[in-house]
Design a protein around this motif. Structure first.
Motif, PDB file in Angstrom:
ATOM      1  N   VAL A 195       0.868  -1.172   0.000  1.00 19.49           N
ATOM      2  CA  VAL A 195       0.000   0.000   0.000  1.00 19.49           C
ATOM      3  C   VAL A 195       0.907   1.225   0.000  1.00 19.49           C
ATOM      4  CG1 VAL A 195      -1.741   1.307   1.273  1.00 19.49           C
ATOM      5  CG2 VAL A 195      -1.823  -1.207   1.249  1.00 19.49           C
ATOM      6  N   ALA A 196       0.683   2.125  -0.933  1.00 16.85           N
ATOM      7  CA  ALA A 196       1.510   3.324  -1.010  1.00 16.85           C
ATOM      8  C   ALA A 196       0.605   4.539  -1.167  1.00 16.85           C
ATOM      9  CB  ALA A 196       2.486   3.232  -2.187  1.00 16.85           C
ATOM     10  N   GLY A 197       0.728   5.467  -0.232  1.00 16.56           N
ATOM     11  CA  GLY A 197      -0.103   6.662  -0.266  1.00 16.56           C
ATOM     12  C   GLY A 197       0.696   7.894  -0.599  1.00 16.56           C
ATOM     13  N   SER A 198       1.395   8.431   0.391  1.00 23.07           N
ATOM     14  CA  SER A 198       2.164   9.665   0.207  1.00 23.07           C
ATOM     15  C   SER A 198       3.194   9.528  -0.905  1.00 23.07           C
ATOM     16  CB  SER A 198       2.872  10.041   1.513  1.00 23.07           C
ATOM     17  OG  SER A 198       1.939  10.216   2.559  1.00 23.07           O
ATOM     18  N   TYR A 199       3.819   8.353  -1.016  1.00 25.14           N
ATOM     19  CA  TYR A 199       4.851   8.147  -2.024  1.00 25.14           C
ATOM     20  C   TYR A 199       4.287   8.290  -3.440  1.00 25.14           C
ATOM     21  CZ  TYR A 199       8.502   5.936  -4.810  1.00 25.14           C
ATOM     22  OH  TYR A 199       9.457   5.670  -5.767  1.00 25.14           O
ATOM     23  N   VAL A 200       3.077   7.775  -3.645  1.00 26.08           N
ATOM     24  CA  VAL A 200       2.455   7.854  -4.977  1.00 26.08           C
ATOM     25  C   VAL A 200       1.874   9.238  -5.238  1.00 26.08           C
ATOM     26  CG1 VAL A 200       0.492   7.053  -6.365  1.00 26.08           C
ATOM     27  CG2 VAL A 200       1.980   5.394  -5.221  1.00 26.08           C
ATOM     28  N   PHE A 201       0.982   9.681  -4.350  1.00 27.07           N
ATOM     29  CA  PHE A 201       0.252  10.924  -4.622  1.00 27.07           C
ATOM     30  C   PHE A 201       1.101  12.174  -4.399  1.00 27.07           C
ATOM     31  CE2 PHE A 201      -3.207   7.868  -3.988  1.00 27.07           C
ATOM     32  CZ  PHE A 201      -3.959   8.128  -5.122  1.00 27.07           C
ATOM     33  N   GLY A 202       2.216  12.039  -3.675  1.00 26.65           N
ATOM     34  CA  GLY A 202       3.113  13.168  -3.486  1.00 26.65           C
ATOM     35  C   GLY A 202       4.256  13.190  -4.484  1.00 26.65           C
ATOM     36  N   HIS A 203       4.297  12.186  -5.354  1.00 24.99           N
ATOM     37  CA  HIS A 203       5.385  12.060  -6.328  1.00 24.99           C
ATOM     38  C   HIS A 203       5.148  12.988  -7.520  1.00 24.99           C
ATOM     39  CE1 HIS A 203       8.349  10.079  -8.931  1.00 24.99           C
ATOM     40  NE2 HIS A 203       8.755   9.401  -7.881  1.00 24.99           N
ATOM     41  N   ALA A 204       6.223  13.507  -8.079  1.00 24.09           N
ATOM     42  CA  ALA A 204       6.100  14.388  -9.249  1.00 24.09           C
ATOM     43  C   ALA A 204       5.550  13.631 -10.451  1.00 24.09           C
ATOM     44  CB  ALA A 204       7.462  14.992  -9.591  1.00 24.09           C
ATOM     45  N   ALA A 205       5.778  12.299 -10.473  1.00 21.79           N
ATOM     46  CA  ALA A 205       5.294  11.458 -11.579  1.00 21.79           C
ATOM     47  C   ALA A 205       4.650  10.204 -10.973  1.00 21.79           C
ATOM     48  CB  ALA A 205       6.435  11.091 -12.512  1.00 21.79           C
ATOM     49  N   PRO A 206       3.401  10.304 -10.525  1.00 21.31           N
ATOM     50  CA  PRO A 206       2.749   9.185  -9.831  1.00 21.31           C
ATOM     51  C   PRO A 206       2.716   7.887 -10.640  1.00 21.31           C
ATOM     52  CG  PRO A 206       1.452  11.189  -9.592  1.00 21.31           C
ATOM     53  CD  PRO A 206       2.522  11.489 -10.585  1.00 21.31           C
ATOM     54  N   LEU A 207       2.501   7.978 -11.938  1.00 20.54           N
ATOM     55  CA  LEU A 207       2.457   6.765 -12.762  1.00 20.54           C
ATOM     56  C   LEU A 207       3.804   6.052 -12.757  1.00 20.54           C
ATOM     57  CD1 LEU A 207       0.394   8.049 -15.836  1.00 20.54           C
ATOM     58  CD2 LEU A 207      -0.415   6.610 -13.953  1.00 20.54           C
ATOM     59  N   GLU A 208       4.881   6.817 -12.765  1.00 18.67           N
ATOM     60  CA  GLU A 208       6.222   6.228 -12.711  1.00 18.67           C
ATOM     61  C   GLU A 208       6.502   5.634 -11.331  1.00 18.67           C
ATOM     62  OE1 GLU A 208       9.180   9.000 -13.987  1.00 18.67           O
ATOM     63  OE2 GLU A 208       8.088   9.518 -15.823  1.00 18.67           O
ATOM     64  N   ALA A 209       6.022   6.303 -10.289  1.00 17.07           N
ATOM     65  CA  ALA A 209       6.204   5.781  -8.939  1.00 17.07           C
ATOM     66  C   ALA A 209       5.524   4.422  -8.792  1.00 17.07           C
ATOM     67  CB  ALA A 209       5.648   6.770  -7.917  1.00 17.07           C
ATOM     68  N   ILE A 210       4.306   4.313  -9.307  1.00 16.40           N
ATOM     69  CA  ILE A 210       3.568   3.046  -9.251  1.00 16.40           C
ATOM     70  C   ILE A 210       4.287   1.980 -10.068  1.00 16.40           C
ATOM     71  CG2 ILE A 210       1.418   1.906  -9.940  1.00 16.40           C
ATOM     72  CD1 ILE A 210       0.000   4.597  -9.291  1.00 16.40           C
ATOM     73  N   ALA A 211       4.738   2.345 -11.257  1.00 15.24           N
ATOM     74  CA  ALA A 211       5.439   1.385 -12.112  1.00 15.24           C
ATOM     75  C   ALA A 211       6.714   0.877 -11.454  1.00 15.24           C
ATOM     76  CB  ALA A 211       5.756   2.030 -13.466  1.00 15.24           C
ATOM     77  N   GLY A 212       7.422   1.766 -10.755  1.00 16.41           N
ATOM     78  CA  GLY A 212       8.638   1.358 -10.062  1.00 16.41           C
ATOM     79  C   GLY A 212       8.371   0.357  -8.959  1.00 16.41           C
ATOM     80  N   LEU A 213       7.307   0.588  -8.184  1.00 22.09           N
ATOM     81  CA  LEU A 213       6.944  -0.359  -7.136  1.00 22.09           C
ATOM     82  C   LEU A 213       6.476  -1.688  -7.740  1.00 22.09           C
ATOM     83  CD1 LEU A 213       4.972   1.972  -4.682  1.00 22.09           C
ATOM     84  CD2 LEU A 213       7.280   1.055  -4.365  1.00 22.09           C
ATOM     85  N   LYS A 214       5.735  -1.588  -8.821  1.00 26.89           N
ATOM     86  CA  LYS A 214       5.220  -2.783  -9.485  1.00 26.89           C
ATOM     87  C   LYS A 214       6.340  -3.686  -9.981  1.00 26.89           C
ATOM     88  CE  LYS A 214       1.981  -5.313 -11.338  1.00 26.89           C
ATOM     89  NZ  LYS A 214       1.136  -6.142 -10.449  1.00 26.89           N
ATOM     90  N   ALA A 215       7.476  -3.097 -10.332  1.00 22.51           N
ATOM     91  CA  ALA A 215       8.593  -3.863 -10.877  1.00 22.51           C
ATOM     92  C   ALA A 215       9.392  -4.596  -9.813  1.00 22.51           C
ATOM     93  CB  ALA A 215       9.516  -2.917 -11.650  1.00 22.51           C
ATOM     94  N   LEU A 216       9.130  -4.339  -8.527  1.00 20.52           N
ATOM     95  CA  LEU A 216       9.889  -4.985  -7.456  1.00 20.52           C
ATOM     96  C   LEU A 216       9.592  -6.483  -7.424  1.00 20.52           C
ATOM     97  CD1 LEU A 216       9.358  -2.373  -4.594  1.00 20.52           C
ATOM     98  CD2 LEU A 216      11.405  -2.677  -6.011  1.00 20.52           C
ATOM     99  N   LYS A 217      10.671  -7.281  -7.276  1.00 18.07           N
ATOM    100  CA  LYS A 217      10.515  -8.736  -7.223  1.00 18.07           C
ATOM    101  C   LYS A 217      11.494  -9.313  -6.212  1.00 18.07           C
ATOM    102  CE  LYS A 217       8.831  -9.647 -11.928  1.00 18.07           C
ATOM    103  NZ  LYS A 217       8.577  -8.250 -12.299  1.00 18.07           N
ATOM    104  N   ARG A 218      11.126 -10.430  -5.605  1.00 20.44           N
ATOM    105  CA  ARG A 218      12.019 -11.125  -4.697  1.00 20.44           C
ATOM    106  C   ARG A 218      13.119 -11.828  -5.488  1.00 20.44           C
ATOM    107  NH1 ARG A 218       7.301 -12.131  -1.686  1.00 20.44           N
ATOM    108  NH2 ARG A 218       6.882 -14.176  -2.575  1.00 20.44           N
ATOM    109  N   ASN A 219      14.296 -11.890  -4.895  1.00 25.17           N
ATOM    110  CA  ASN A 219      15.421 -12.569  -5.560  1.00 25.17           C
ATOM    111  C   ASN A 219      15.242 -14.080  -5.570  1.00 25.17           C
ATOM    112  OD1 ASN A 219      16.838 -10.210  -6.161  1.00 25.17           O
ATOM    113  ND2 ASN A 219      17.796 -10.155  -4.139  1.00 25.17           N
ATOM    114  N   SER A 220      14.647 -14.597  -4.490  1.00 27.60           N
ATOM    115  CA  SER A 220      14.509 -16.052  -4.389  1.00 27.60           C
ATOM    116  C   SER A 220      13.159 -16.501  -4.898  1.00 27.60           C
ATOM    117  CB  SER A 220      14.666 -16.488  -2.939  1.00 27.60           C
ATOM    118  OG  SER A 220      13.775 -15.804  -2.088  1.00 27.60           O
TER     119      SER A 220
END
Length: 220
Positions: A195-220
Motif C-alpha cells: 500500500v503506497a499513499g504519500s509516495y504515490v500521490f506526493g510524487h512528481a510522476a505518480p504513474l512512474e512511482a507506481i510502475a517502479g513499485l510494481k517492478a519490485l521482485k524477490r530474488n529467491s
C-alpha cells in the motif's frame, strides 16, 4: 508473481478525487486502497459510505477496503453492496474474529486481517487457513506520511515463514511508509502487496512511482 500495488486514496487530493482516481485507473496499480476511520479505533476520521458510493462508479480497480473502526463487521452488507473485493478488519477490533471472517466470505468478499505494529504475527497461526490476506501496519494507523517502523521487516519474514510452512495461500500486504527503498526490502522479506499513499500521490510522476513499485521482485 509480480508485486501487487494498492495506492491509498487517503493521500489523494480530496478536492480532485475524480482526477486522482482516473489516474489510478490508467496506472499499473492492481487495487485501490480505501481507509475508513471512525475517530474511535484510530484518532482520525476519513471516508464514509456517502463518499464511497459517490466515487464507486468511476473506480476501475478492485477495491481493497481497510476498516480502522470499532465493530467493523456491522458494515459487511454495505461494503458487499458496493462490490468491494477485499474487506480488511483489524485483529484488535474483532473479539470473534473467526465469525467475522465467515460473514465477510458469506457476503462474497475476500477476508483480510490487519495487525497493528505491536501485535505479533504469531497470534494469527490458528486463523491463517481462513484468510485471503494479512495486512501488517508498518506505521501506527490513523495518519498518512508517517515514518516506516523498521521492525516490520522481521515481522514480514516471520509471517512469510508461517504461511509457507503451513502451506497457506494468503497474501501479505504492508501499509505505511512504503517507498522505493522500503518497498524493495519488504518484497525481499516476503511481502506480496504494498500500500503506497504519500509516495504515490506526493510524487512528481505518480504513474512512474507506481510502475517502479510494481517492478519490485524477490530474488529467491
Amino acid at each position: 508473481m509480480s508485486t501487487i500495488i494498492s495506492p491509498s486514496l487517503l493521500s489523494a487530493d480530496f478536492l480532485h478525487l475524480e482526477r486522482d482516481i482516473r489516474m489510478i485507473n490508467q496506472s499499473q496499480a492492481d487495487w485501490l486502497h480505501i481507509d475508513i476511520m471512525d475517530g474511535v479505533f484510530v484518532p482520525n476520521l476519513s471516508f464514509g459510505f456517502p463518499i464511497l458510493e459517490a466515487i464507486r462508479p468511476i473506480i476501475e480497480k478492485p477495491l481493497d477496503v481497510h476498516l480502522m473502526i470499532v465493530e467493523p463487521i456491522k458494515f459487511v452488507r454495505e461494503l458487499s453492496a458496493l462490490k468491494v473485493d477485499t474487506m480488511n478488519v483489524h485483529y484488535e477490533a474483532c473479539t470473534h474474529l473467526h465469525r467475522a471472517l465467515g460473514a465477510i466470505k458469506d457476503a462474497g468478499m475476500k477476508a483480510a486481517v490487519t495487525l497493528n505494529p505491536h501485535t505479533p504475527v504469531e497470534l494469527l497461526r490458528d486463523i491463517l487457513p481462513e484468510l485471503d490476506m494479512v495486512l501488517l501496519m508498518s506505521v501506527n494507523p490513523g495518519y498518512g506520511g508517517q515514518r516506516f517502523i523498521e521492525q516490520t521487516i522481521d515481522k514480514t519474514r516471520r509471517l512469510r515463514r508461517m504461511i509457507d510452512e503451513g502451506g497457506h495461500s494468503c497474501l501479505i500486504e504492508i501499509d505505511g511508509g512504503v517507498n522505493a527503498q522500503t518497498g524493495a526490502r519488504l518484497v525481499e522479506a516476503g511481502a506480496d502487496a504494498l500500500v503506497a499513499g504519500s509516495y504515490v500521490f506526493g510524487h512528481a510522476a505518480p504513474l512512474e512511482a507506481i510502475a517502479g513499485l510494481k517492478a519490485l521482485k524477490r530474488n529467491s
